[in-house]
Each structure stands twice: as structure tokens, then as C-alpha cells.
Design an enzyme around this catalytic site. Structure first.
Site, mmCIF file in Angstrom:
data_model
loop_
_atom_site.group_PDB
_atom_site.id
_atom_site.type_symbol
_atom_site.label_atom_id
_atom_site.label_comp_id
_atom_site.label_asym_id
_atom_site.label_seq_id
_atom_site.Cartn_x
_atom_site.Cartn_y
_atom_site.Cartn_z
ATOM 1 N N HIS A 293 2.024 3.147 2.401
ATOM 2 C CA HIS A 293 3.166 3.146 3.314
ATOM 3 C C HIS A 293 4.320 2.328 2.751
ATOM 4 C CE1 HIS A 293 5.219 2.474 7.324
ATOM 5 N NE2 HIS A 293 4.928 3.757 7.388
ATOM 6 N N CYS A 294 3.997 1.257 2.043
ATOM 7 C CA CYS A 294 5.021 0.351 1.527
ATOM 8 C C CYS A 294 5.893 0.990 0.448
ATOM 9 C CB CYS A 294 4.372 -0.896 0.931
ATOM 10 S SG CYS A 294 3.325 -1.815 2.075
ATOM 11 N N ILE A 295 5.410 2.014 -0.236
ATOM 12 C CA ILE A 295 6.165 2.589 -1.345
ATOM 13 C C ILE A 295 6.825 3.916 -0.975
ATOM 14 C CG2 ILE A 295 4.637 1.420 -2.967
ATOM 15 C CD1 ILE A 295 3.392 4.114 -3.664
ATOM 16 N N GLY B 114 0.819 -1.201 0.000
ATOM 17 C CA GLY B 114 0.000 0.000 0.000
ATOM 18 C C GLY B 114 0.854 1.252 0.000
#
Length: 340
Positions: free
Chosen positions: A331-333, A329
């Protein structure tokens, strides 16, 4: 001996680091890659309204990135395998004088998964640190940025299936992991959850990252994913997480206030597997919350929760469905570099 600590995500940032999607197993065809690039670009443009953004791009990909992110996002060209900067990039910390450094965890493709490639991604933390002009703090722990969340006052959230997973850190005990995590992040108290969301154990899952399950909103307050449908296997899991967190205390001995954030109404993803769509996987940048949206009735419910928790910040919703299709999502990128 110099000591370091990882500031909470809500403290001021110097900039945000991201990576540009390139052809790889995560994006199976040209249409998926194009959709991912459009979604990554939307996040980059949203964050850039509030703070500087540097986008790492593979050689030859700068024109495609520039066309979608615009002129005011900085580009750094270097070899890449995948685009999950939270995991492949460094974890930034500050020393006692507020000078930044970069923790370089060992990265092995989210537990040596058979589809993953990480020849180049294993070097990204050092390359980003070099571009940022900060020293590198190497760690022997196999770990990713999405597998930790801190409150900035000594508490860190972890999951058993990541840090203690046999394909990441065989032979390590909880005590071993905590000793290394505390030494790198300046934390003193770890709160362990047993696993992540069900969908995170699929082919492109991380095998239990905490940043889709729970996150601190401020010291003493933690957000937790709440799957309200009994049909979904995360219904019982999210109840377990909430109960565990309500029974926990932080590094300062405070009982945690737990805020449950209802999951989107979608129960299955496009492949027919259990969806792990989650509003917990948001990003706090200077003056804003970049919040995952899913064209779902619960988008506005989640936005209302975040408005109450962060009244001084603008809530910016970005369609995260193409990002979740690749395994993560918002936050992950993204990866924050704290202001020194």
C-alpha cells in the site's frame, strides 16, 4: 464553493501511480536497492494486469525501470528522493461533478527524520497532479497518504502519533486536524487510534501510519492487524485497536464490524527488531487485491480472508519482505487515481 471527497479505494481507478527506488538512505547498498527494485517491479506488473500504471523515475533511471517493469508501464521522469508514492504523492479527490483534483499535503520526511531527504519529494504531488492534468489543492497539514484511510461514506481513520506528532504539526489539536482533513477529503467523522505498530517507530518507520494497522474493506467493515503471539509487543496493541474499533461508530452511525487478520508468524525482522509485517498493507486495484506475502504459513490464511471479503476480485500475492525492509508495504508504494 466547490466541495471534494476522497472515494474509497475499492471504487474504480483511472490509474495507479508509483515511484522507482533510487539510491538513498532507505536502501543502504546496491544489493538492497536491487532487491527493492525487483519488489517494486513485481507490484507494478501485478497492478498493470488490471489498470494503467505510471511509474515516476529519477533522471537516468528509466532504463533500469523499463528493464524490470516491461513496456506497458508508463514512465514519468522527474527528480526523486525516495520511492513511497503513497506518502510523497497527492491524495486524489473528486468534486461534485466527479472531476478529479489532487490534495498536496505538506511532506517533511515523515516528521523531519534525520536520515530523510525530501527536497524533490516535497514537489512530487504537484508534478504528479500536473502530469495527470488535475488541479492542485494545497493543504497546510503535514500528512501522508499512508496516515489516512477512508470508507468513502464520510469516515476516516487517523493516528495520534502522526497527525498530532510534534515533528509534523506542533500546536495542532485534534479539532484542528479534523477540520482540515474533513475539508480536504469530504469526511465528517474521524476515528483516532493512539499509535501504530511497534516496528513502525524504528529508524525508517513512519511513526504510526494507520494503513499498516487498520483499513476499511467496505462501509461498516474494517480490517485490523492481529498479532497473536504474546511475545510480541504488538499483541497488546492489536487487541487495543480491535477493541477501540469495535466500540466506534462510523459517519452514518453504524457500529463497525471488525475483521481481525492474523499477523505473519515471523516475530523479528532481519535486523533483530520486532517485525511489523502486516497483511493490512494491501492495495485494492480494479478487479484485484494486491496482497503482501511473506513466505509464511499465514499467507494463505490472509488470502482466504480477502477472498471472502472480495469474492469478485482476484487475490494476487506479492513477496513484500524487501519492501518492508525499507519501511513499508504494498500500500505504501502505490497511490490510486480514482476514475472521474
Amino acid at each position: 464553493m466547490t466541495t471534494y471527497r476522497m472515494p474509497a479505494e475499492w471504487t474504480p481507478h483511472a490509474r495507479t501511480w508509483m515511484a522507482w527506488p533510487s539510491p538513498n538512505p532507505t536502501f543502504a547498498n546496491d544489493a538492497e536497492l536491487a532487491g527493492a527494485r525487483a519488489a517494486w517491479a513485481a507490484v507494478a506488473r501485478a497492478v498493470r494486469r488490471f489498470e494503467p500504471v505510471t511509474l515516476v523515475v529519477a533522471p537516468g533511471d528509466a532504463p533500469s525501470a523499463r528493464a524490470l517493469v516491461g513496456e506497458d508501464v508508463d514512465l514519468l521522469e522527474c527528480p526523486l528522493d525516495d520511492a513511497w508514492m503513497r506518502d510523497i504523492g497527492p491524495t486524489f479527490v473528486l468534486d461534485e461533478e466527479g472531476r478529479p483534483a489532487a490534495v498536496d499535503w505538506v511532506f517533511n520526511g515523515w516528521g523531519d527524520q534525520d536520515w530523510a531527504r525530501w527536497e524533490h519529494d516535497a514537489e512530487i504531488a504537484r508534478r504528479v497532479a500536473g502530469a495527470a492534468g488535475v488541479p492542485v489543492l494545497p493543504s497546510p497539514l503535514v500528512n501522508e497518504g499512508g496516515a489516512i484511510h477512508v470508507d468513502g461514506e464520510g469516515t476516516v481513520l487517523l493516528t495520534d502519533t502522526v497527525q498530532l506528532g510534534p515533528d509534523r504539526n506542533p500546536g495542532w489539536t485534534r479539532e484542528d486536524v479534523e477540520r482540515e482533513i474533513h475539508a480536504r477529503l469530504g469526511t465528517t467523522k474521524a476515528i483516532w487510534l493512539p499509535h501504530g505498530l511497534t516496528g513502525d517507530y524504528g529508524r525508517y518507520g513512519t511513526q504510526g501510519h494507520v494503513d499498516i494497522v487498520a483499513s476499511f474493506a467496505r462501509p461498516g467493515t474494517v480490517l485490523v492487524h492481529s498479532q497473536r503471539s504474546p511475545e510480541h509487543p504488538d499483541h497488546e496493541r492489536s487487541r487495543l485497536y480491535a477493541d477501540l474499533l469495535r466500540g466506534a461508530t462510523d459517519a452514518r452511525g453504524r457500529a463497525l464490524e471488525v475483521v481481525e487478520v492474523p499477523a505473519p508468524t515471523v516475530l523479528k525482522n532481519e535486523d533483530g527488531g520486532w517485525a511489523d509485517y502486516s497483511y493490512i498493507n494491501h492495495y485494492l486495484c480494479n478487479g484485484a487485491v494486491i496482497l503482501c506475502a511473506f513466505d509464511d504459513p499465514h499467507d494463505e490464511i490472509a488470502a482466504g480472508i480477502f477472498r471472502r471479503l472480495f469474492p469478485e476480485r482476484e487475490i494476487v500475492l506479492v513477496d513484500a519482505r524487501p519492501i518492508f525492509a525499507g519501511g513499508g508495504g504494498v500500500h505504501c508504494i502505490t497511490q490510486q487515481q480514482p476514475a472521474g
